[in-house]
Motif scaffolding. Structure first.
Motif, PDB file in Angstrom:
ATOM      1  N   PHE A   1      49.714   5.797 -51.677  1.00 16.06           N
ATOM      2  CA  PHE A   1      49.687   5.105 -50.388  1.00 16.06           C
ATOM      3  C   PHE A   1      48.393   4.297 -50.349  1.00 16.06           C
ATOM      4  N   ASP A   2      48.528   2.992 -50.260  1.00 18.39           N
ATOM      5  CA  ASP A   2      47.347   2.117 -50.335  1.00 18.39           C
ATOM      6  C   ASP A   2      46.513   2.428 -51.572  1.00 18.39           C
ATOM      7  N   GLY A   3      47.180   2.782 -52.644  1.00 16.21           N
ATOM      8  CA  GLY A   3      46.485   3.037 -53.905  1.00 16.21           C
ATOM      9  C   GLY A   3      45.994   4.453 -54.075  1.00 16.21           C
ATOM     10  N   ASP A   4      45.930   5.230 -52.998  1.00 11.08           N
ATOM     11  CA  ASP A   4      45.486   6.621 -53.101  1.00 11.08           C
ATOM     12  C   ASP A   4      46.682   7.545 -53.307  1.00 11.08           C
ATOM     13  N   ALA A   5      46.415   8.676 -53.918  1.00 11.76           N
ATOM     14  CA  ALA A   5      47.485   9.663 -54.151  1.00 11.76           C
ATOM     15  C   ALA A   5      47.236  10.867 -53.235  1.00 11.76           C
ATOM     16  N   PRO A   6      47.929  10.929 -52.092  1.00 11.96           N
ATOM     17  CA  PRO A   6      47.669  12.039 -51.170  1.00 11.96           C
ATOM     18  C   PRO A   6      48.260  13.364 -51.613  1.00 11.96           C
ATOM     19  N   PHE A   7      49.155  13.349 -52.598  1.00 10.71           N
ATOM     20  CA  PHE A   7      49.809  14.581 -53.036  1.00 10.71           C
ATOM     21  C   PHE A   7      49.649  14.759 -54.540  1.00 10.71           C
ATOM     22  N   ALA A   8      49.763  15.994 -54.967  1.00 10.94           N
ATOM     23  CA  ALA A   8      49.742  16.270 -56.405  1.00 10.94           C
ATOM     24  C   ALA A   8      50.998  15.668 -57.045  1.00 10.94           C
ATOM     25  N   PRO A   9      50.904  15.257 -58.303  1.00 10.41           N
ATOM     26  CA  PRO A   9      52.091  14.719 -58.982  1.00 10.41           C
ATOM     27  C   PRO A   9      53.196  15.765 -59.069  1.00 10.41           C
ATOM     28  N   LEU A  10      54.432  15.271 -59.178  1.00  7.49           N
ATOM     29  CA  LEU A  10      55.589  16.155 -59.340  1.00  7.49           C
ATOM     30  C   LEU A  10      56.244  15.876 -60.684  1.00  7.49           C
ATOM     31  N   ALA A  11      57.204  16.726 -61.037  1.00  7.33           N
ATOM     32  CA  ALA A  11      57.921  16.534 -62.306  1.00  7.33           C
ATOM     33  C   ALA A  11      58.605  15.171 -62.324  1.00  7.33           C
ATOM     34  N   GLY A  12      58.783  14.657 -63.522  1.00  6.37           N
ATOM     35  CA  GLY A  12      59.148  13.260 -63.714  1.00  6.37           C
ATOM     36  C   GLY A  12      60.465  12.811 -63.130  1.00  6.37           C
ATOM     37  N   ASP A  13      61.395  13.752 -62.862  1.00  6.10           N
ATOM     38  CA  ASP A  13      62.692  13.324 -62.336  1.00  6.10           C
ATOM     39  C   ASP A  13      62.733  13.344 -60.807  1.00  6.10           C
ATOM     40  N   GLN A  14      61.574  13.541 -60.170  1.00  5.57           N
ATOM     41  CA  GLN A  14      61.556  13.685 -58.713  1.00  5.57           C
ATOM     42  C   GLN A  14      61.064  12.423 -58.015  1.00  5.57           C
ATOM     43  N   GLY A  15      61.243  11.285 -58.683  1.00  6.44           N
ATOM     44  CA  GLY A  15      60.718  10.038 -58.131  1.00  6.44           C
ATOM     45  C   GLY A  15      61.293   9.678 -56.773  1.00  6.44           C
ATOM     46  N   PHE A  16      62.620   9.697 -56.652  1.00  4.62           N
ATOM     47  CA  PHE A  16      63.188   9.294 -55.360  1.00  4.62           C
ATOM     48  C   PHE A  16      62.897  10.301 -54.248  1.00  4.62           C
ATOM     49  N   PRO A  17      63.086  11.624 -54.491  1.00  4.64           N
ATOM     50  CA  PRO A  17      62.680  12.565 -53.433  1.00  4.64           C
ATOM     51  C   PRO A  17      61.216  12.386 -53.043  1.00  4.64           C
ATOM     52  N   MET A  18      60.366  12.113 -54.019  1.00  9.01           N
ATOM     53  CA  MET A  18      58.946  11.959 -53.686  1.00  9.01           C
ATOM     54  C   MET A  18      58.728  10.715 -52.817  1.00  9.01           C
ATOM     55  N   LEU A  19      59.468   9.656 -53.113  1.00 10.87           N
ATOM     56  CA  LEU A  19      59.380   8.466 -52.264  1.00 10.87           C
ATOM     57  C   LEU A  19      59.761   8.820 -50.827  1.00 10.87           C
ATOM     58  N   GLU A  20      60.863   9.553 -50.673  1.00  8.40           N
ATOM     59  CA  GLU A  20      61.317   9.910 -49.324  1.00  8.40           C
ATOM     60  C   GLU A  20      60.307  10.803 -48.606  1.00  8.40           C
ATOM     61  N   TRP A  21      59.807  11.809 -49.317  1.00  9.34           N
ATOM     62  CA  TRP A  21      58.819  12.692 -48.691  1.00  9.34           C
ATOM     63  C   TRP A  21      57.556  11.906 -48.355  1.00  9.34           C
ATOM     64  N   GLY A  22      57.196  11.008 -49.237  1.00  6.80           N
ATOM     65  CA  GLY A  22      55.999  10.201 -48.981  1.00  6.80           C
ATOM     66  C   GLY A  22      56.171   9.283 -47.782  1.00  6.80           C
ATOM     67  N   LEU A  23      57.355   8.678 -47.670  1.00  5.47           N
ATOM     68  CA  LEU A  23      57.591   7.805 -46.511  1.00  5.47           C
ATOM     69  C   LEU A  23      57.601   8.619 -45.211  1.00  5.47           C
ATOM     70  N   ASN A  24      58.166   9.819 -45.255  1.00  8.21           N
ATOM     71  CA  ASN A  24      58.095  10.690 -44.069  1.00  8.21           C
ATOM     72  C   ASN A  24      56.646  10.951 -43.686  1.00  8.21           C
ATOM     73  N   TRP A  25      55.858  11.231 -44.680  1.00  6.70           N
ATOM     74  CA  TRP A  25      54.436  11.507 -44.436  1.00  6.70           C
ATOM     75  C   TRP A  25      53.760  10.277 -43.816  1.00  6.70           C
ATOM     76  N   CYS A  26      54.054   9.114 -44.362  1.00  3.52           N
ATOM     77  CA  CYS A  26      53.450   7.880 -43.827  1.00  3.52           C
ATOM     78  C   CYS A  26      53.742   7.743 -42.329  1.00  3.52           C
ATOM     79  N   VAL A  27      55.004   7.929 -41.987  1.00  3.09           N
ATOM     80  CA  VAL A  27      55.386   7.769 -40.577  1.00  3.09           C
ATOM     81  C   VAL A  27      54.715   8.848 -39.728  1.00  3.09           C
ATOM     82  N   SER A  28      54.777  10.088 -40.198  1.00  2.00           N
ATOM     83  CA  SER A  28      54.313  11.192 -39.352  1.00  2.00           C
ATOM     84  C   SER A  28      52.808  11.172 -39.115  1.00  2.00           C
TER      85      SER A  28
END
Lengths: 91, 304
Positions: free
Chosen positions: B82-109
């Motif tokens: 988010f803005d170049g920073d990584a607010p969360f620890a990395p996840l396993a490589g196949d979790q890209g889309f769920p991570m996008l969704e969780w990240g967008l939820n975080w952005c809004v919240s």
């Protein structure tokens, strides 16, 4: 010792639904749900801007105090005070 | 233009380069990712969402990418930025889309303080909405999915109920519904037409997938609604679907407890939630069978 609800504008926000009262204390940012007894005490004190002492409050709330009632009411007032919902009236 | 109007190659090009500016209700997110599973997820789940011009202001600039570490060669991971920073620890490589969704939820919240945001699902019929605040694992997303894919309700959000600060009305995000574990099969059986993405296993939440938001939800995303009912859902295996009246004061405290930014709004937040609760009917709801649950919500709607 006399108690009252803080009178500064905006210091206490409250809503009553049936016998329950929700209050927000500006000074702490805390929001609390008062059960029926605490809600009743709070409502009575709202109507007494100059405050009430324990005995006056008990006479208003209770139709004849039974043994232990005053102690329970006193403990409840101290808890409301701890939460910032009521304050001591300055001497 | 909507996402589905973009040819597959053009969509991926945008995601790799300057970013895809996607509007979801009141929020514009600029999304970048070189990952194919993220591109496929965006193409499926956001097919009907508007794409805005590259010059349009974006509320959030996010990316999902491989972290620049040696691990990527033998154990690929994904990282949300988010803005170049990584607010969360990395996840396993196949979790890209769920991570996008969780990240967008975080952005809004944590950023959209024009709204009082409650961790809740919200669905609507016309101008009247049901708000379902509940912690994770209570079955609110499953119930939300059943109501929108088989119950005749319009999806507003399965995670974030946005209350307008001034009017108290609810705004919609119409983003994908997140399902996990047993709820994936349950919804597949209940609503076979619901379009699900790839199931990703062994996430922190178990097996997860997302369901494409229905077309009516996306087309009505700018249509606000009023919270007519506050319902606290709880999945309980084997029980009959049942609504039980909930005292308003308790509903108030549950909304406060599930709000992400109640503290930010201070006294206004108190008054807003109190107004919402005062104008709504409040219930607890237990369910196990999705068809039963939908019938109960039909009756709830028809009785008002």
């Amino acid at each position: 010792m006399r108690w009252r609800v803080p009178s500064r504008p905006g210091s206490i926000r409250w809503r009553r639904w049936d016998e329950d009262v929700a209050v927000r204390v500006e000074s702490t940012g805390g929001t609390h749900l008062l059960g029926p007894a605490a809600g009743c005490a709070f409502t009575v004190l709202l109507g007494a801007p100059s405050g009430m002492d324990l005995r006056q409050l008990a006479d208003t709330m209770l139709d004849g105090a039974e043994p232990g009632d005053l102690e329970r009411l006193d403990a409840m007032l101290l808890e409301l005070h701890r939460l910032g919902v009521i304050e001591q009236v300055p001497a | 233009m909507i996402v589905a109007d973009l040819p597959a190659a053009r969509l991926r090009e945008r995601l790799r380069a300057g970013g895809l500016r996607l509007r979801t209700g009141p929020v514009v997110s600029c999304i970048r990712s070189p990952l194919e599973d993220v591109a496929a997820g965006v193409a499926l789940h956001y097919a009907r969402h508007p794409v805005v011009d590259e010059g349009t202001f974006a509320d959030f600039h996010v990316s999902v990418e491989r972290p620049a570490s040696l691990r990527r060669w033998w154990r690929p991971q994904v990282v949300f930025r988010f803005d170049g920073d990584a607010p969360f620890a990395p996840l396993a490589g196949d979790q890209g889309f769920p991570m996008l969704e969780w990240g967008l939820n975080w952005c809004v919240s944590v950023h959209c303080h024009d709204y009082l945001i409650v961790h809740a699902a919200a669905v609507a019929r016309g101008e009247h909405a049901v708000v379902m605040p509940a912690p994770s694992g209570s079955g609110k997303s499953t119930l939300c999915a059943a109501l929108v894919y088989g119950g005749g309700w319009r999806l507003m959000s399965d995670e974030l109920a946005l209350f307008d600060r001034s009017s108290g009305c609810l705004h919609s995000l119409a983003r994908p519904v997140s399902l996990k574990n047993g709820s994936i099969d349950a919804l597949s059986r209940f609503a076979p037409s619901a379009r699900m993405g790839q199931v990703v296993h062994e996430t922190v939440k178990g097996s997860v997938t997302h369901v494409q938001p229905p077309e009516d939800a996306v087309s009505a995303v700018d249509r606000p609604a009023h919270a007519r009912w506050i319902v606290m859902p709880q999945y309980r295996a084997g029980c009959r679907a049942e609504l039980r009246p909930l005292p308003r004061a308790q509903a108030f405290m549950r909304l406060v407890g599930n709000a992400f930014n109640y503290h930010v709004h201070a006294a206004l937040g108190f008054e807003l939630i109190a107004d919402v609760v005062s104008a709504a009917q409040c219930f607890e709801f237990v369910y196990s069978d999705l068809e039963q649950a939908c019938r109960v919500f039909d009756r709830l709607h028809d009785s008002s």
